[in-house]
Enzyme design. Structure first.
Site, PDB file in Angstrom:
ATOM      1  N   ASP A 177      -2.179   1.575   7.726  1.00 48.37           N
ATOM      2  CA  ASP A 177      -1.205   1.212   6.694  1.00 48.37           C
ATOM      3  C   ASP A 177      -1.787   1.568   5.332  1.00 48.37           C
ATOM      4  O   ASP A 177      -3.004   1.500   5.125  1.00 48.37           O
ATOM      5  CB  ASP A 177      -0.889  -0.283   6.748  1.00 48.37           C
ATOM      6  N   ILE A 199      -1.588 -12.480   6.623  1.00 44.15           N
ATOM      7  CA  ILE A 199      -2.599 -12.967   7.564  1.00 44.15           C
ATOM      8  C   ILE A 199      -3.626 -13.834   6.837  1.00 44.15           C
ATOM      9  O   ILE A 199      -3.847 -13.687   5.630  1.00 44.15           O
ATOM     10  CB  ILE A 199      -3.291 -11.797   8.292  1.00 44.15           C
TER      11      ILE A 199
END
Length: 316
Positions: A249, A266
């Site tokens: 990413d 996260i």
């Protein structure tokens, strides 16, 4: 109606203005005839947008202004007025600007929404000559301002039963679209090695690194901005890799930084970015327990250690 307007104004004050600037979503074009604007000031003619008459603001620069005008009044979409000239740094190309905002009804002068009370400025505005992101007129307006300036835009909101209001923005801070602090000299030698392109995009050499059972959060560049709190939202440029060097990413590849609440990411990001300062570049090594655990996540296999380089551009 009021609830939807409140939500939009509080969560995306600058996004609303940029929507008007890019797509004229209020319905009226900003391109008016020269005759209808013949009485405008030279600055208005240069910018090519009508100036709003009869609106004033009082108060300390950089603080919530007291805005006054006779009601009821009407406003045109893509009209504007500079209410207070700031005393801070000049807005420049590539600056990401954070603004506190007030939405004020032009019908009765009532305050429909405000970001000031909860101190939730919007940092979605990037000042750029790229017309896919900001029209030439809005670019000229923002480029003419300094921090602590207050500017108002006229809005006729077709999505809220025809509500017309002033979107009053006070420019309270700015940052660049990449980390801007000082390089850190004492980075542990066994960590992955990061190099930067001219535009700030990172690349990585894993340097034989095998990961860590605990979170690693290492400043590569130390910014001079405010300390990030774990309750805030952050604007960041980032790239993520697996330990074998596979990139999964990158906001840099999308050509646009990302904004997100630290409550929505996260655990490794929330714990790893909190405590760092705006303007910093941070190397994060996130073990599976603070990442996606034993679940696959698109390009990320289960039980993966994740390596990120994150430029913290703003926090609010």
């Amino acid at each position: 109606m009021r609830k939807s307007l409140l939500s939009k104004a509080v969560t995306a004050v600058c996004a609303t203005v940029m929507c008007l600037g890019v797509t004229a979503c209020g319905g009226n074009s900003s391109a008016k005839s020269d005759k209808s604007n013949s009485d405008s000031s030279s600055s208005s003619e240069k910018i090519g947008m009508h100036q709003i008459a009869g609106v004033t603001a009082k108060g300390e620069l950089g603080k919530k202004p007291t805005v006054s005008f006779k009601t009821p009044m009407t406003v045109e979409d893509n009209s504007y007025v500079v209410l207070q000239k700031g005393d801070g740094a000049q807005i420049e190309d590539g600056d990401r600007v954070c603004s506190q905002g007030i939405a004020i009804s032009v019908k009765d002068g009532s305050e429909l929404a405000s970001t000031w009370e909860k101190n939730t400025p919007d940092c979605s505005t990037v000042v750029t000559s790229d017309t896919s992101q900001m029209t030439e007129n809005y670019y000229k307006i923002f480029k003419s301002l300094k921090l602590n300036s207050t500017v108002a835009f006229g809005v006729n909101d077709s999505n809220s039963s025809g509500t017309s209001y002033l979107m009053v923005l006070t420019l309270v801070s700015k940052s660049k679209e990449k980390a801007t602090g000082e390089k850190v000299a004492d980075i542990p030698a066994d960590l992955p090695k990061v190099t930067l392109a001219k535009d700030g995009k990172p690349s990585i050499d894993m340097n034989g690194y095998k990961g860590s059972d605990s979170l690693v959060s290492q400043d590569l560049i130390k910014g001079k901005g405010a300390v990030v709190k774990d309750t805030q939202s952050v604007v960041a440029h980032y790239t993520g890799w697996l330990l074998d060097g596979t990139q999964f990413d990158s906001s840099w590849d999308r050509g646009q930084s990302s904004a997100f609440s630290l409550d929505s990411v996260i655990k490794g990001w929330k714990q790893g970015l909190a405590g760092h300062t705006v303007g910093s570049q941070v190397l994060l090594v996130v073990p599976p327990s603070l990442g996606y655990g034993n679940k696959d996540q698109e390009k990320i296999p289960a039980n993966s250690t994740l390596v990120f380089v994150v430029d913290i551009l703003a926090a609010y």
